[in-house]
Design a protein around this motif. Sequence first.
Motif, short mmCIF file in Angstrom:
data_model
loop_
_atom_site.label_atom_id
_atom_site.label_comp_id
_atom_site.label_asym_id
_atom_site.label_seq_id
_atom_site.Cartn_x
_atom_site.Cartn_y
_atom_site.Cartn_z
N GLN A 85 4.99 12.26 34.63
CA GLN A 85 4.59 13.66 34.63
C GLN A 85 3.12 13.84 34.29
O GLN A 85 2.52 14.85 34.63
CB GLN A 85 5.45 14.45 33.64
N LYS A 86 2.52 12.84 33.63
CA LYS A 86 1.13 13.00 33.24
C LYS A 86 0.27 11.76 33.54
O LYS A 86 -0.91 11.75 33.21
CB LYS A 86 1.04 13.32 31.74
N ARG A 87 0.85 10.73 34.18
CA ARG A 87 0.07 9.53 34.47
C ARG A 87 0.34 9.09 35.90
O ARG A 87 1.47 8.76 36.26
CB ARG A 87 0.42 8.42 33.48
N SER A 88 -0.71 9.07 36.72
CA SER A 88 -0.56 8.82 38.16
C SER A 88 -0.03 7.42 38.45
O SER A 88 0.71 7.22 39.42
CB SER A 88 -1.91 9.02 38.86
N GLN A 89 -0.38 6.42 37.62
CA GLN A 89 0.08 5.05 37.86
C GLN A 89 1.60 4.96 37.73
O GLN A 89 2.26 4.27 38.52
CB GLN A 89 -0.58 4.07 36.88
N ALA A 90 2.15 5.65 36.73
CA ALA A 90 3.61 5.67 36.55
C ALA A 90 4.27 6.44 37.70
O ALA A 90 5.33 6.05 38.20
CB ALA A 90 3.98 6.30 35.21
N LYS A 91 3.63 7.52 38.12
CA LYS A 91 4.17 8.31 39.23
C LYS A 91 4.25 7.48 40.50
O LYS A 91 5.21 7.57 41.26
CB LYS A 91 3.29 9.55 39.45
N ILE A 112 11.89 -4.93 26.36
CA ILE A 112 12.29 -3.58 26.77
C ILE A 112 13.29 -3.73 27.91
O ILE A 112 12.94 -4.25 28.97
CB ILE A 112 11.07 -2.75 27.25
N PRO A 113 14.54 -3.31 27.72
CA PRO A 113 15.52 -3.41 28.80
C PRO A 113 15.02 -2.71 30.06
O PRO A 113 14.27 -1.73 29.99
CB PRO A 113 16.76 -2.71 28.23
N LEU A 114 15.45 -3.19 31.21
CA LEU A 114 14.98 -2.66 32.49
C LEU A 114 15.19 -1.15 32.58
O LEU A 114 14.32 -0.40 33.03
CB LEU A 114 15.73 -3.36 33.62
N GLU A 115 16.35 -0.69 32.12
CA GLU A 115 16.66 0.74 32.19
C GLU A 115 15.71 1.56 31.33
O GLU A 115 15.28 2.65 31.72
CB GLU A 115 18.11 0.98 31.74
N MET A 116 15.36 1.04 30.14
CA MET A 116 14.45 1.75 29.25
C MET A 116 13.03 1.78 29.83
O MET A 116 12.32 2.78 29.69
CB MET A 116 14.44 1.11 27.87
N ALA A 117 12.62 0.68 30.47
CA ALA A 117 11.29 0.63 31.10
C ALA A 117 11.20 1.67 32.20
O ALA A 117 10.21 2.42 32.29
CB ALA A 117 11.02 -0.77 31.66
N TYR A 118 12.25 1.74 33.02
CA TYR A 118 12.25 2.73 34.12
C TYR A 118 12.23 4.16 33.57
O TYR A 118 11.50 5.02 34.07
CB TYR A 118 13.47 2.53 35.02
N LEU A 119 13.03 4.41 32.53
CA LEU A 119 13.08 5.74 31.93
C LEU A 119 11.71 6.14 31.38
O LEU A 119 11.27 7.28 31.54
CB LEU A 119 14.13 5.77 30.82
N TYR A 120 11.04 5.20 30.74
CA TYR A 120 9.71 5.46 30.18
C TYR A 120 8.73 5.82 31.29
O TYR A 120 8.00 6.81 31.20
CB TYR A 120 9.23 4.22 29.43
N TRP A 121 8.71 5.03 32.37
CA TRP A 121 7.82 5.32 33.50
C TRP A 121 8.15 6.68 34.11
O TRP A 121 7.26 7.43 34.49
CB TRP A 121 7.95 4.24 34.57
N GLN A 122 9.44 7.00 34.16
CA GLN A 122 9.89 8.26 34.76
C GLN A 122 9.34 9.45 33.97
O GLN A 122 8.89 10.44 34.56
CB GLN A 122 11.42 8.29 34.80
N ILE A 123 9.37 9.37 32.65
CA ILE A 123 8.88 10.47 31.81
C ILE A 123 7.35 10.53 31.87
O ILE A 123 6.76 11.60 32.05
CB ILE A 123 9.35 10.30 30.36
N ILE A 124 6.69 9.36 31.73
CA ILE A 124 5.23 9.30 31.72
C ILE A 124 4.65 9.72 33.06
O ILE A 124 3.49 10.15 33.14
CB ILE A 124 4.77 7.88 31.33
#
Length: 272
Positions: free
Chosen positions: A104-110, A90-102
Amino acid sequence: MKQKRQHKSIPLVPCQLIKIGERHIEICQLENEYFISQTQVEQAIDKTDSTVRYYLERQQLWHSTLPDSLTIKKYKPNQQPDQSRTVKPIPLEMAYLYWQIIAQKRSQAKAIIECLGQDGFEQLKKLADIAFNSLSIYPITPITSHQNPTNKSNHIHIRLTDFDYTQIKNLAQQVNLNMSDFMRRAALKRTMPNPIPALDLQSYQVLCEINGKLQQAGNNLDRIAKACNTSMLLGESVAANHQLLESTRQILKENQTLVQTIVAAVINLPAA
């Protein structure tokens, strides 16, 4: 004469650990591009399923020059390479984008997004650069809420013609950045982001809201159906819960309005 089977060489891929808050995340580098294995991206936010790529593809946000899967041998400086393994990069940018969206509903990603600060992706890339250019792997200084390297206290004032100002403003808007962020990235020759288009982000947020309300309407309908079935089994007349029916009707009406808003926005998009 029997030909000797040629074995395809398995690439050696350097990897390093970075620390974001309380999370240790392993980053690999292949041909000057950073990536994180799909498993690592999920484990960083305490998820056990591996759906990063599938999730972003469904949102039409996925893009990568890396193959779907890689058979590699990971190694760290002064250590023997690991056994060969197959990973989904998973490219770094895609990993960050995924965490950014998630987030909204997952405290660990936030927590990860908050630790990385305002220029989150650039900070993540900077941590990777430090890790791969540093002589020592441990410890890598974490980004914490009380040590924010993104604090911008210095100012530069420049003079622009109306034409230059308008041109820079338009370029910044095309990549969804304010002028300050755009000019800083341009001056430092940093990669410009590929953000979620405003319409896509708005649509995603609205669809999340619709999903929640439809679940509520579904629960109401389940309660109504259960009450009707119970009354019929007991041979009693079915007593309509008018308040519950009206609440369900209102939810469905509101969602119809939200869907119409999205459709109208898509129809009014300018031609590509």
